[in-house]
Design a protein around this motif. Structure first.
Motif, PDB file in Angstrom:
ATOM      1  N   UNK A 105      11.398  -1.530  -1.998  1.00 43.39           N
ATOM      2  CA  UNK A 105      11.868  -0.864  -0.792  1.00 43.39           C
ATOM      3  C   UNK A 105      10.865   0.158  -0.281  1.00 43.39           C
ATOM      4  N   UNK A 106       9.968   0.596  -1.153  1.00 43.08           N
ATOM      5  CA  UNK A 106       8.974   1.578  -0.725  1.00 43.08           C
ATOM      6  C   UNK A 106       7.695   1.359  -1.506  1.00 43.08           C
ATOM      7  N   UNK A 107       6.574   1.314  -0.797  1.00 44.21           N
ATOM      8  CA  UNK A 107       5.262   1.369  -1.429  1.00 44.21           C
ATOM      9  C   UNK A 107       4.387   2.282  -0.585  1.00 44.21           C
ATOM     10  N   UNK A 166      -3.977  16.160  -6.221  1.00 44.64           N
ATOM     11  CA  UNK A 166      -4.274  14.815  -6.699  1.00 44.64           C
ATOM     12  C   UNK A 166      -5.259  14.181  -5.729  1.00 44.64           C
ATOM     13  N   UNK A 167      -6.143  13.306  -6.222  1.00 45.62           N
ATOM     14  CA  UNK A 167      -7.132  12.692  -5.319  1.00 45.62           C
ATOM     15  C   UNK A 167      -6.521  11.619  -4.421  1.00 45.62           C
ATOM     16  N   UNK A 168      -5.564  10.875  -4.969  1.00 41.38           N
ATOM     17  CA  UNK A 168      -4.936   9.794  -4.230  1.00 41.38           C
ATOM     18  C   UNK A 168      -3.818   9.212  -5.064  1.00 41.38           C
ATOM     19  N   UNK A 169      -3.051   8.298  -4.488  1.00 41.59           N
ATOM     20  CA  UNK A 169      -1.893   7.765  -5.212  1.00 41.59           C
ATOM     21  C   UNK A 169      -1.486   6.411  -4.660  1.00 41.59           C
ATOM     22  N   UNK A 170      -0.806   5.664  -5.503  1.00 45.39           N
ATOM     23  CA  UNK A 170      -0.011   4.503  -5.090  1.00 45.39           C
ATOM     24  C   UNK A 170       1.355   4.707  -5.721  1.00 45.39           C
ATOM     25  N   UNK A 171       2.395   4.675  -4.922  1.00 48.76           N
ATOM     26  CA  UNK A 171       3.760   4.869  -5.404  1.00 48.76           C
ATOM     27  C   UNK A 171       4.609   3.687  -4.987  1.00 48.76           C
ATOM     28  N   UNK A 172       5.607   3.389  -5.796  1.00 50.00           N
ATOM     29  CA  UNK A 172       6.446   2.213  -5.531  1.00 50.00           C
ATOM     30  C   UNK A 172       7.856   2.477  -6.031  1.00 50.00           C
ATOM     31  N   UNK A 173       8.844   2.043  -5.254  1.00 49.04           N
ATOM     32  CA  UNK A 173      10.246   2.112  -5.647  1.00 49.04           C
ATOM     33  C   UNK A 173      10.872   0.751  -5.390  1.00 49.04           C
TER      34      UNK A 173
END
Length: 387
Positions: free
Chosen positions: A33-35, A19-26
């Motif tokens: 609690x997570x980004x 993957x080239x890049x990402x933004x993830x969030x929980x």
């Protein structure tokens, strides 16, 4: 909660060139609690990913349009039982195309296509690009999957094509959300962009969502070539106003904006009455799920998942991925994904721009891709492992 393994996995996907890049969030109970942010916003230019990056969300536009339709239902302006042809008369001439021995045999509709059919993808409309069949071949020839058609041309071409199934007969993922969006335009006299802005985005404070990337410098870009197939990647252009507002694939959003939408569905606050949120996120396929499973995974929203009114809904404790009965999810072709587990107060999103071209070029291999569903499965598993 410890998200170290999730973070290591996502950074590993970037390092391995998947993957080239990402933004993830929980988020849990509405609290983030997570980004995580990693890789590149634009791999061709070497620009680093940004928290506020804009992503083409493709089919994750569909839940927006479904929720929008339910705002009209809540006000008594639209009924789930309304025939589509009441608002779009060109669909009064629809027929079904039975696939017999590689040929298409036309038959009359036994019942009209309804708004309910559009919402749960039982209208019989299909996509030409995913999987192969004689009717799908007609959709490909007509070019109705293209993004560059005007609203009028799209409706003209689609209404001349046969449905793949009788309305209500089978789950068939396809152009139903596009039709639903244009139906809402006909009902209201406003564009789909205006309706979403006024009824969904503005009430929820979703300032970066719509059908156009108003700040192209924040727009995430894919690799120039797919790492699995070597084919060139071309995603829908979103830097300017589109030729039509495609309710099935045209949206642009950020992770934080889309979280606001998911939290409105999870909590029943800010968008729809809680009972309508529950209506949207509960299964509406019933026995059609088992019938689809016998045909093959093409005819289901995923192993163990039925379908609500715009999202896939977990039917029981069994399934390929961790989760709980009643959790719901959806994803977009260019690499965006979310799932919501109401029993845990959990909302999680992974946004990247890495389409799985195998799903179009070689659909029989798509489920075995190194990317695509495997990326989403690993993300979901690691989120639960982090709680």
């Amino acid at each position: 909660m410890d998200f170290a393994r999730l973070e290591a996995f996502l950074r590993g996907q970037v390092a391995e060139g998947r993957i080239p890049g990402y933004v993830a969030l929980v988020a849990r109970g509405g609290e983030v609690f997570y980004q995580g942010v990693g890789g590149y916003l634009d791999p061709g230019k070497g620009l680093p990913m940004r928290e506020e990056a804009l992503f083409r969300i493709y089919s994750m536009t569909k839940p927006w349009v479904s929720a929008l339709a339910l705002t009209f239902v809540e006000e008594g302006l639209l009924s789930l039982q309304d025939p589509v042809e009441e608002y779009l008369p060109e669909f009064s001439r629809l027929q079904v195309g039975r696939e017999v021995g590689g040929e298409v045999v036309l038959e009359a509709l036994k019942a009209p296509v309804t708004v309910y059919d559009l919402l749960r993808h039982t209208a019989g409309f299909t996509y030409g690009v995913f999987f192969r069949s004689p009717v799908k071949g007609l959709y490909l020839e007509a070019g109705v999957d293209r993004f560059d058609l005007s609203r009028e041309e799209f409706l003209k071409r689609l209404s001349a094509l046969p449905l793949r199934f009788q309305p209500g007969e089978a789950f068939e993922y396809g152009l139903s959300s596009d039709v639903l969006g244009h139906l809402l335009e006909a009902l209201s006299g406003k564009s789909l962009a205006e309706l979403l802005r006024d009824r969904v985005f503005s009430p929820l404070g979703m300032r970066d969502s719509g059908f156009q990337a108003h700040d192209p410098a924040r727009l995430a870009q894919p690799f120039s070539k797919d790492p699995e197939t070597g084919r060139s990647i071309r995603l829908i252009p979103v830097e300017a106003e589109p030729p039509r507002y495609a309710g099935g694939l045209g949206g642009v959003s950020t992770v934080l904006d889309y979280l606001r939408f998911l939290e409105a569905l999870r909590t029943g606050r800010g968008l729809l009455h809680p009972r309508l949120c529950r209506l949207m996120t509960q299964d509406h396929l019933g026995p059609l799920y088992e019938a689809g499973l016998r045909r093959g995974l093409e005819y289901t929203p995923g192993p163990g998942y039925g379908f609500g009114l715009g999202v896939a809904v977990r039917l029981g404790p069994a399934g390929m991925a961790p989760g709980n009965p009643g959790d719901f999810y959806w994803w977009g072709f260019a690499g965006t994904y979310f799932f919501v587990d109401p029993s845990q107060g959990l909302s999680a999103l992974l946004f990247t721009q890495a389409p799985n071209l195998l799903s179009i070029l070689e659909p029989e291999r798509a489920l075995h891709s190194r990317l695509g569903q495997r990326l989403h499965l690993a993300f979901r598993t690691l989120v639960y492992a982090s709680l």
